[in-house]
Design a protein around this motif. Structure first.
Motif, mmCIF file in Angstrom:
data_model
loop_
_atom_site.group_PDB
_atom_site.id
_atom_site.type_symbol
_atom_site.label_atom_id
_atom_site.label_comp_id
_atom_site.label_asym_id
_atom_site.label_seq_id
_atom_site.Cartn_x
_atom_site.Cartn_y
_atom_site.Cartn_z
ATOM 1 N N ASP A 37 0.846 -1.182 0.000
ATOM 2 C CA ASP A 37 0.000 0.000 0.000
ATOM 3 C C ASP A 37 0.890 1.244 0.000
ATOM 4 O O ASP A 37 1.710 1.420 0.911
ATOM 5 C CB ASP A 37 -0.901 -0.009 1.236
ATOM 6 C CG ASP A 37 -1.856 1.175 1.250
ATOM 7 O OD1 ASP A 37 -1.927 1.897 0.228
ATOM 8 O OD2 ASP A 37 -2.525 1.384 2.287
ATOM 9 N N PRO A 38 0.768 2.124 -1.004
ATOM 10 C CA PRO A 38 1.645 3.297 -1.030
ATOM 11 C C PRO A 38 1.465 4.228 0.159
ATOM 12 O O PRO A 38 2.386 4.982 0.502
ATOM 13 C CB PRO A 38 1.265 3.998 -2.342
ATOM 14 C CG PRO A 38 0.592 2.951 -3.167
ATOM 15 C CD PRO A 38 -0.082 2.051 -2.196
ATOM 16 N N LEU A 39 0.290 4.193 0.786
ATOM 17 C CA LEU A 39 0.022 5.066 1.927
ATOM 18 C C LEU A 39 0.128 4.344 3.261
ATOM 19 O O LEU A 39 -0.036 4.978 4.311
ATOM 20 C CB LEU A 39 -1.382 5.683 1.796
ATOM 21 C CG LEU A 39 -1.654 6.476 0.510
ATOM 22 C CD1 LEU A 39 -3.074 7.016 0.512
ATOM 23 C CD2 LEU A 39 -0.657 7.603 0.351
ATOM 24 N N GLY A 40 0.399 3.049 3.232
ATOM 25 C CA GLY A 40 0.459 2.279 4.472
ATOM 26 C C GLY A 40 1.715 2.589 5.282
ATOM 27 O O GLY A 40 2.832 2.447 4.783
ATOM 28 N N GLN A 41 1.528 3.005 6.527
ATOM 29 C CA GLN A 41 2.644 3.348 7.408
ATOM 30 C C GLN A 41 2.967 2.169 8.325
ATOM 31 O O GLN A 41 2.067 1.568 8.920
ATOM 32 C CB GLN A 41 2.296 4.579 8.243
ATOM 33 C CG GLN A 41 1.954 5.806 7.413
ATOM 34 C CD GLN A 41 1.636 7.019 8.269
ATOM 35 O OE1 GLN A 41 1.852 7.017 9.483
ATOM 36 N NE2 GLN A 41 1.118 8.070 7.646
ATOM 37 N N ARG A 42 4.262 1.875 8.443
ATOM 38 C CA ARG A 42 4.728 0.777 9.292
ATOM 39 C C ARG A 42 5.841 1.307 10.181
ATOM 40 O O ARG A 42 7.005 1.378 9.761
ATOM 41 C CB ARG A 42 5.235 -0.388 8.436
ATOM 42 C CG ARG A 42 4.176 -0.948 7.498
ATOM 43 C CD ARG A 42 4.745 -1.986 6.567
ATOM 44 N NE ARG A 42 3.751 -2.488 5.636
ATOM 45 C CZ ARG A 42 3.399 -1.880 4.505
ATOM 46 N NH1 ARG A 42 4.006 -0.736 4.152
ATOM 47 N NH2 ARG A 42 2.474 -2.388 3.727
ATOM 48 N N PRO A 43 5.506 1.718 11.394
ATOM 49 C CA PRO A 43 6.527 2.300 12.282
ATOM 50 C C PRO A 43 7.695 1.360 12.564
ATOM 51 O O PRO A 43 8.801 1.825 12.845
ATOM 52 C CB PRO A 43 5.742 2.629 13.561
ATOM 53 C CG PRO A 43 4.319 2.747 13.108
ATOM 54 C CD PRO A 43 4.170 1.765 12.007
ATOM 55 N N GLN A 44 7.480 0.076 12.482
ATOM 56 C CA GLN A 44 8.559 -0.872 12.748
ATOM 57 C C GLN A 44 9.545 -0.972 11.600
ATOM 58 O O GLN A 44 10.613 -1.594 11.743
ATOM 59 C CB GLN A 44 7.991 -2.264 13.060
ATOM 60 C CG GLN A 44 7.311 -2.958 11.895
ATOM 61 C CD GLN A 44 5.857 -2.533 11.726
ATOM 62 O OE1 GLN A 44 5.404 -1.551 12.328
ATOM 63 N NE2 GLN A 44 5.110 -3.291 10.922
ATOM 64 N N ARG A 63 6.856 3.614 4.833
ATOM 65 C CA ARG A 63 6.135 3.293 3.596
ATOM 66 C C ARG A 63 7.108 2.758 2.552
ATOM 67 O O ARG A 63 8.253 3.204 2.457
ATOM 68 C CB ARG A 63 5.422 4.546 3.070
ATOM 69 C CG ARG A 63 4.365 5.069 4.022
ATOM 70 C CD ARG A 63 3.806 6.400 3.571
ATOM 71 N NE ARG A 63 4.822 7.450 3.572
ATOM 72 C CZ ARG A 63 4.560 8.756 3.417
ATOM 73 N NH1 ARG A 63 3.292 9.140 3.239
ATOM 74 N NH2 ARG A 63 5.525 9.637 3.440
ATOM 75 N N ASP A 64 6.625 1.822 1.753
ATOM 76 C CA ASP A 64 7.460 1.195 0.735
ATOM 77 C C ASP A 64 7.761 2.199 -0.375
ATOM 78 O O ASP A 64 6.849 2.763 -0.997
ATOM 79 C CB ASP A 64 6.744 -0.038 0.173
ATOM 80 C CG ASP A 64 7.607 -0.791 -0.828
ATOM 81 O OD1 ASP A 64 8.658 -1.303 -0.429
ATOM 82 O OD2 ASP A 64 7.223 -0.844 -2.014
ATOM 83 N N VAL A 65 9.040 2.414 -0.665
ATOM 84 C CA VAL A 65 9.447 3.408 -1.655
ATOM 85 C C VAL A 65 9.068 2.961 -3.065
ATOM 86 O O VAL A 65 8.622 3.774 -3.887
ATOM 87 C CB VAL A 65 10.963 3.676 -1.548
ATOM 88 C CG1 VAL A 65 11.427 4.603 -2.668
ATOM 89 C CG2 VAL A 65 11.300 4.268 -0.197
ATOM 90 N N PRO A 222 -0.651 12.995 1.789
ATOM 91 C CA PRO A 222 0.407 12.003 1.521
ATOM 92 C C PRO A 222 0.329 11.345 0.147
ATOM 93 O O PRO A 222 0.938 10.303 -0.057
ATOM 94 C CB PRO A 222 0.158 10.973 2.614
ATOM 95 C CG PRO A 222 -1.325 10.978 2.787
ATOM 96 C CD PRO A 222 -1.753 12.404 2.572
ATOM 97 N N ALA A 223 -0.431 11.919 -0.797
ATOM 98 C CA ALA A 223 -0.499 11.336 -2.132
ATOM 99 C C ALA A 223 0.898 11.318 -2.754
ATOM 100 O O ALA A 223 1.591 12.338 -2.748
ATOM 101 C CB ALA A 223 -1.447 12.139 -3.002
ATOM 102 N N PRO A 224 1.349 10.190 -3.274
ATOM 103 C CA PRO A 224 2.732 10.107 -3.768
ATOM 104 C C PRO A 224 2.903 10.773 -5.127
ATOM 105 O O PRO A 224 2.081 10.612 -6.025
ATOM 106 C CB PRO A 224 2.975 8.593 -3.862
ATOM 107 C CG PRO A 224 1.626 8.000 -4.081
ATOM 108 C CD PRO A 224 0.650 8.886 -3.366
#
Length: 322
Positions: A37-44, A63-65, A222-224
């Motif tokens: 997910d381009p907008l999915g945040q993963r603090p870990q 977020r995945d680049v 946060p739209a890429p």
């Protein structure tokens, strides 16, 4: 069609089209191709380097680049194409009309083009966005208005050259309407020039769109977008000094392919241009035609009828008659 065949015969044009085809596929299906997910945040997963799960690493929010790069391609290209499309509408038609519809219209359109050409792209776009609201369409309309003088001048120059062509004057003397002359004799000749200008203008518009999104205009986070990814990476150069290279390389490759395609179209539409790879071949005898008889033994072979022998025979005849 002849210009298209000449363009496709050039290796540089085929390479540029292959790159642009890949970019177009990514722009149309970037969200479906994204592995995350381009907008999915993963603090870990903050600021991780390239790995099997994240081939291009993650950003400061985890977020995945790669996913953001694929998803942002469509927005970046859509903005550039919208700006160039509006510039074509505002510049091509007035450019052709200024060569046919009298001095008054020509003078007024040229003064308007001169006024728009002195305005800086980014400052004018910021002013329009501040007046009409922060949105992609407002910013691209402002860019299209500033790109219109480029189309106007190029199209006007091509139309003025065709205005004095003998076949155009002959058609007008024979009673052809102005619209028929423009459709039949002018538009087909102006189209290669418009194509070259479009390829160059899309590259320039892409750079301006990246600059605006870098400043936070047009597309809201946060739209890429490619420019937005560049802006978000600047604050974390100590942890990831290579991060800006990813969106920067995407911009560089796309703009380079557009400029390469523009050069190929310009070379193909130049007067006297021929498809590359085609060499001169001697005339072949029809199938079944008899070969010329061999000369008798001891006699020289007859000279072949080549351009060089023909010129030498002409020179000998001049010397004899003189």
């Amino acid at each position: 069609m002849r210009t298209l065949r000449r363009t496709l015969s050039q290796p540089s044009a085929r390479l540029a089209l292959a790159v642009l085809l890949v970019v177009a596929v990514v722009a149309l299906a970037g969200g479906a191709l994204a592995p995350h997910d381009p907008l999915g945040q993963r603090p870990q997963d903050l600021l991780q380097g390239p790995s099997g799960r994240h081939p291009l690493g993650t950003d400061y929010l985890g977020r995945d680049v790669l996913s953001r790069l694929l998803a942002g391609t469509g927005r970046s290209l859509a903005g550039a194409l919208e700006a160039v499309g509006s510039a074509m509408v505002l510049g091509v038609l007035p450019g052709i009309a200024s060569a046919w519809f009298g001095r008054g219209f020509s003078w007024a359109s040229q003064r308007a083009a001169d006024t728009l050409m002195i305005m800086p792209f980014t400052v004018f776009a910021i002013a329009v966005v501040g007046a009409l609201g922060n949105g992609m369409h407002q910013a691209m309309l402002a860019l299209g208005l500033l790109f219109a003088p480029l189309y106007f001048r190029v199209t006007r120059a091509a139309a003025l050259g065709l205005r004095q062509a003998q076949y155009v004057e002959a058609a007008e003397l024979m009673g052809a309407s102005r619209g028929w002359v423009l459709r039949t004799h002018v538009w087909g000749k102006v189209l290669p020039t418009v194509a070259v200008t479009t390829a160059q203008a899309v590259g320039q518009a892409l750079l301006v769109v990246a600059s605006l999104t870098f400043l936070g205009l047009g597309v809201q986070p946060p739209a890429p977008t490619w420019g937005g990814m560049l802006a978000s990476d600047l604050g974390y150069l100590t942890q990831q000094p290579w991060a800006p290279l990813v969106p920067g390389a995407a911009i560089m490759v796309t703009v380079g392919a557009l400029n390469l395609l523009a050069d190929a179209i310009r070379d193909a539409s130049a007067p006297g241009a021929r498809p590359r790879g085609r060499r001169w071949l001697p005339a072949l005898r029809p199938r079944g035609a008899a070969s010329p008889p061999a000369p008798p033994a001891g006699e020289p072979a007859p000279a072949q009828n080549t351009p060089e022998n023909h010129r030498s025979q002409e020179a000998d005849s001049h010397v004899t008659t003189g």
